[in-house]
Design a protein around this motif. Structure first.
Motif, PDB file in Angstrom:
ATOM      1  N   ALA A  17       8.491   1.052   3.540  1.00 10.95           N
ATOM      2  CA  ALA A  17       9.309   1.818   2.604  1.00 10.95           C
ATOM      3  C   ALA A  17       9.794   1.581   2.142  1.00 10.95           C
ATOM      4  O   ALA A  17       9.991   1.552   0.749  1.00 10.95           O
ATOM      5  N   VAL A  18      10.762   0.618   2.181  1.00  9.65           N
ATOM      6  CA  VAL A  18      11.077  -0.471   1.566  1.00  9.65           C
ATOM      7  C   VAL A  18       9.710  -1.573  -0.189  1.00  9.65           C
ATOM      8  O   VAL A  18      10.447  -1.656  -0.890  1.00  9.65           O
ATOM      9  N   LEU A  19       9.208  -1.749   1.490  1.00 12.13           N
ATOM     10  CA  LEU A  19       8.507  -2.710   0.472  1.00 12.13           C
ATOM     11  C   LEU A  19       7.183  -1.130  -1.214  1.00 12.13           C
ATOM     12  O   LEU A  19       7.103  -1.730  -1.771  1.00 12.13           O
ATOM     13  N   MET A  20       6.871  -0.244  -0.485  1.00  9.20           N
ATOM     14  CA  MET A  20       6.402   0.651  -1.197  1.00  9.20           C
ATOM     15  C   MET A  20       7.685   1.307  -2.126  1.00  9.20           C
ATOM     16  O   MET A  20       7.368   1.069  -3.759  1.00  9.20           O
ATOM     17  N   PHE A  21       8.990   1.201  -2.319  1.00  7.84           N
ATOM     18  CA  PHE A  21      10.235   1.633  -3.032  1.00  7.84           C
ATOM     19  C   PHE A  21      10.159   0.370  -3.574  1.00  7.84           C
ATOM     20  O   PHE A  21       9.847   0.590  -5.472  1.00  7.84           O
ATOM     21  N   GLN A  22      10.118  -0.975  -3.676  1.00  6.55           N
ATOM     22  CA  GLN A  22      10.233  -1.240  -4.458  1.00  6.55           C
ATOM     23  C   GLN A  22       9.327  -1.947  -5.157  1.00  6.55           C
ATOM     24  O   GLN A  22       9.020  -2.067  -6.560  1.00  6.55           O
ATOM     25  N   TYR A  23       7.557  -1.737  -4.562  1.00  6.07           N
ATOM     26  CA  TYR A  23       6.628  -1.489  -5.622  1.00  6.07           C
ATOM     27  C   TYR A  23       6.764  -0.420  -6.365  1.00  6.07           C
ATOM     28  O   TYR A  23       6.021  -0.600  -7.618  1.00  6.07           O
ATOM     29  N   LEU A  24       7.006   0.831  -6.299  1.00  2.84           N
ATOM     30  CA  LEU A  24       7.301   1.811  -7.369  1.00  2.84           C
ATOM     31  C   LEU A  24       7.964   1.617  -8.416  1.00  2.84           C
ATOM     32  O   LEU A  24       7.821   1.674  -9.622  1.00  2.84           O
ATOM     33  N   MET A  25       8.998   1.117  -7.901  1.00  2.12           N
ATOM     34  CA  MET A  25      10.015   0.405  -9.021  1.00  2.12           C
ATOM     35  C   MET A  25       9.535  -1.080  -9.768  1.00  2.12           C
ATOM     36  O   MET A  25       9.888  -0.849 -11.369  1.00  2.12           O
ATOM     37  N   LEU A  26       8.456  -1.592  -9.449  1.00  2.00           N
ATOM     38  CA  LEU A  26       8.047  -2.727  -9.928  1.00  2.00           C
ATOM     39  C   LEU A  26       7.058  -1.874 -10.845  1.00  2.00           C
ATOM     40  O   LEU A  26       6.947  -2.505 -12.035  1.00  2.00           O
ATOM     41  N   ILE A  27       6.099  -1.160 -10.804  1.00  2.00           N
ATOM     42  CA  ILE A  27       5.275  -0.605 -11.437  1.00  2.00           C
ATOM     43  C   ILE A  27       5.956   0.213 -12.659  1.00  2.00           C
ATOM     44  O   ILE A  27       5.631   0.768 -13.848  1.00  2.00           O
ATOM     45  N   SER A  28       7.050   1.139 -12.380  1.00  4.41           N
ATOM     46  CA  SER A  28       7.680   1.926 -13.346  1.00  4.41           C
ATOM     47  C   SER A  28       8.679   0.577 -14.551  1.00  4.41           C
ATOM     48  O   SER A  28       8.316   1.256 -16.285  1.00  4.41           O
ATOM     49  N   SER A  47      -4.714   0.987  -7.317  1.00  2.00           N
ATOM     50  CA  SER A  47      -5.170   0.618  -7.234  1.00  2.00           C
ATOM     51  C   SER A  47      -5.310  -0.532  -5.489  1.00  2.00           C
ATOM     52  O   SER A  47      -4.876  -0.850  -5.213  1.00  2.00           O
ATOM     53  N   ILE A  48      -6.662  -0.636  -5.929  1.00  2.00           N
ATOM     54  CA  ILE A  48      -7.232  -1.416  -4.282  1.00  2.00           C
ATOM     55  C   ILE A  48      -5.942  -2.705  -3.404  1.00  2.00           C
ATOM     56  O   ILE A  48      -5.654  -2.413  -3.237  1.00  2.00           O
ATOM     57  N   ILE A  49      -5.896  -3.600  -4.701  1.00  3.44           N
ATOM     58  CA  ILE A  49      -5.324  -4.846  -4.109  1.00  3.44           C
ATOM     59  C   ILE A  49      -3.897  -4.592  -4.198  1.00  3.44           C
ATOM     60  O   ILE A  49      -3.570  -5.266  -2.774  1.00  3.44           O
ATOM     61  N   PRO A  50      -2.867  -3.579  -3.892  1.00  2.00           N
ATOM     62  CA  PRO A  50      -2.011  -3.188  -3.785  1.00  2.00           C
ATOM     63  C   PRO A  50      -1.444  -2.652  -2.533  1.00  2.00           C
ATOM     64  O   PRO A  50      -1.523  -2.730  -1.458  1.00  2.00           O
ATOM     65  N   ILE A  51      -3.179  -1.813  -2.627  1.00  2.55           N
ATOM     66  CA  ILE A  51      -3.252  -0.992  -0.845  1.00  2.55           C
ATOM     67  C   ILE A  51      -3.361  -1.796  -0.052  1.00  2.55           C
ATOM     68  O   ILE A  51      -2.481  -1.777   1.041  1.00  2.55           O
ATOM     69  N   ILE A  52      -4.166  -3.281   0.280  1.00  2.00           N
ATOM     70  CA  ILE A  52      -4.640  -4.552   0.802  1.00  2.00           C
ATOM     71  C   ILE A  52      -3.549  -5.007   1.482  1.00  2.00           C
ATOM     72  O   ILE A  52      -2.786  -5.019   2.273  1.00  2.00           O
ATOM     73  N   PHE A  53      -2.592  -5.264   0.058  1.00  6.70           N
ATOM     74  CA  PHE A  53      -1.153  -6.154   0.535  1.00  6.70           C
ATOM     75  C   PHE A  53      -0.520  -5.332   1.010  1.00  6.70           C
ATOM     76  O   PHE A  53       0.054  -5.735   2.157  1.00  6.70           O
ATOM     77  N   LEU A  54       0.076  -3.998   1.334  1.00  5.65           N
ATOM     78  CA  LEU A  54       0.889  -3.454   1.914  1.00  5.65           C
ATOM     79  C   LEU A  54       0.469  -2.529   3.295  1.00  5.65           C
ATOM     80  O   LEU A  54       1.176  -2.855   4.278  1.00  5.65           O
ATOM     81  N   LEU A  55      -1.262  -2.845   3.267  1.00  2.73           N
ATOM     82  CA  LEU A  55      -1.825  -2.557   4.663  1.00  2.73           C
ATOM     83  C   LEU A  55      -1.500  -4.094   6.018  1.00  2.73           C
ATOM     84  O   LEU A  55      -0.960  -4.210   6.775  1.00  2.73           O
ATOM     85  N   VAL A  56      -1.427  -5.549   5.005  1.00  2.00           N
ATOM     86  CA  VAL A  56      -1.412  -6.158   5.333  1.00  2.00           C
ATOM     87  C   VAL A  56      -0.055  -6.633   5.799  1.00  2.00           C
ATOM     88  O   VAL A  56       0.584  -7.219   7.001  1.00  2.00           O
ATOM     89  N   MET A  57       0.859  -6.633   4.851  1.00  2.00           N
ATOM     90  CA  MET A  57       2.826  -6.507   5.368  1.00  2.00           C
ATOM     91  C   MET A  57       2.655  -6.111   6.459  1.00  2.00           C
ATOM     92  O   MET A  57       3.862  -5.785   6.936  1.00  2.00           O
ATOM     93  N   GLY A  58       1.879  -4.451   6.496  1.00  2.00           N
ATOM     94  CA  GLY A  58       2.371  -3.545   7.865  1.00  2.00           C
ATOM     95  C   GLY A  58       1.942  -4.189   9.027  1.00  2.00           C
ATOM     96  O   GLY A  58       3.073  -4.354   9.857  1.00  2.00           O
TER      97      GLY A  58
END
Length: 366
Positions: A17-28, A47-58
């Motif tokens: 959730a923290v990573l997602m929040f940071q990711y959304l803030m970055l996109i914004s 985009s496929i790359i951020p999704i893969i990144f989030l999965l790996v980080m998860g």
């Protein structure tokens, strides 16, 4: 689901959730920066790359959380496992937790000490039950045997009745004495044993005890050496019981010696009583346990003399309840010397500085 698994999933979702929040803030910020510069561009969230990144980080977050939480919960699991072992009366292995935390080390030490004490109490209880059963088995067998004999032959042989009844009576008295001793110790353990504390003349108590032994065993010579008048705040009946126990043991294990020495004197507010015999004595390795209940230096010797192994335990309980001490100095073949230490009192008036035991009552429940 186990608490550790729940906590691992929760921490993983929290990190995501923290990573997602940071990711959304970055996109914004990227999109806002692009619009401020007049760039007609909008970053695509899917985009496929951020999704893969989030999965790996998860996955990384999950495994790291699992390792950390497992390390936190492992001492607790070990404690639960050890508690289950104690519940099943298994005390063989102590609790061992490899941790650098001082609190956990302190807990492990306290837990192992508790386990050792519980184990000791259980072993003592088992031995106590076994000893009581053994002590009661013999008189019950004797009584049962004579009862059977009287049922078979008593009517046709009246002469057997008198001798058998005397034997049965003797065994009943033995059982009665044993039961009373056990009740005394049980009351002492639970703090319910009562005493009547009054100022008593120990010179008189010692003389009376010595005279009783001389009546029971007239072949013995009692050297009674009491210096002056000695007074103590005590239960006279209970203290005479202690003297009787020690003197009876001196007679019982006297061998060829027929002399017993009793000395008593007061010094610096304390009363010292010494009872010494010249009998068979006790080997040094047995001394630490002679006050244990049912402990016998020699089982075969006890069978001959008739002791149950409770006398000295009772003596120690009484002296301890009086705020005193009882010690022994013995060697095999050279006799024993039992020493009693009590607090002195003024004649007819308790000393104001006297250390009184906590357990007092108006009844002589010894």
């Amino acid at each position: 689901m186990r608490s550790s698994t729940k906590l691992t999933l929760f921490s993983t979702f929290l990190i995501l959730a923290v990573l997602m929040f940071q990711y959304l803030m970055l996109i914004s910020e990227v999109n806002n920066d692009a619009r401020s510069k007049g760039i007609d561009y909008s970053y695509n969230f899917y985009s496929i790359i951020p999704i893969i990144f989030l999965l790996v980080m998860g996955l990384i977050a999950f495994f790291i959380s699992a390792l950390i939480i497992d390390r936190i919960f492992n001492p607790l699991r070990l404690m639960i496992s050890k508690i289950k072992e104690i519940g099943e009366i298994h005390f063989e292995n102590p609790l061992i937790i490899d941790s650098g935390d001082d609190e956990i080390k302190e807990y492990v030490t306290a837990f192992n000490n508790m386990s050792a004490k519980i184990s000791s109490y259980i072993e003592r209880q088992k031995r106590f039950i076994s000893d009581v059963s053994h002590e009661l088995a013999t008189p019950i067998t004797v009584i049962n045997g004579h009862a059977d004999m009287l049922l078979r032959r008593g009517k046709s042989h009246p002469e057997l009745l008198d001798s058998s009844l005397k034997i049965v009576k003797g065994e009943i008295l033995k059982m009665d004495g044993l039961v009373n001793n056990l009740l005394f110790l049980a009351r002492s353990d639970s703090g319910k044993q009562t005493y009547s504390f009054e100022v008593n003349d120990l010179t008189e108590l010692i003389s009376e005890s010595a005279e009783e032994i001389e009546v029971i065993a007239p072949e013995f010579i009692i050297e009674n050496e009491v210096q002056g008048d000695i007074f103590a705040l005590c239960d006279a009946y209970a203290l005479k019981r202690v003297l009787r126990i020690i003197l009876s043991n001196a007679v019982r294990y006297s061998a060829n010696s027929k002399r017993i020495w009793i000395k008593a004197y007061e010094s610096h507010g304390l009363i010292n009583i010494s009872i010494k015999d010249d009998g068979i004595g006790i080997a040094l390795e047995h001394l630490p346990r002679i006050f244990d209940r049912f402990y016998r230096v020699d089982d075969s010797r006890t069978k001959v003399t008739g002791g149950s192994g409770l006398g000295l335990s009772i003596a120690r309980e009484i002296i301890t309840a009086h705020g005193g001490e009882i010690t022994v100095n013995c060697e095999a073949g050279t006799g024993c010397e039992f020493m009693l230490l009590l607090t002195a009192a003024k004649s007819n008036k308790p000393s104001s500085n006297l250390h009184l035991p906590n357990r007092t009552s108006s009844s002589k429940g010894c």
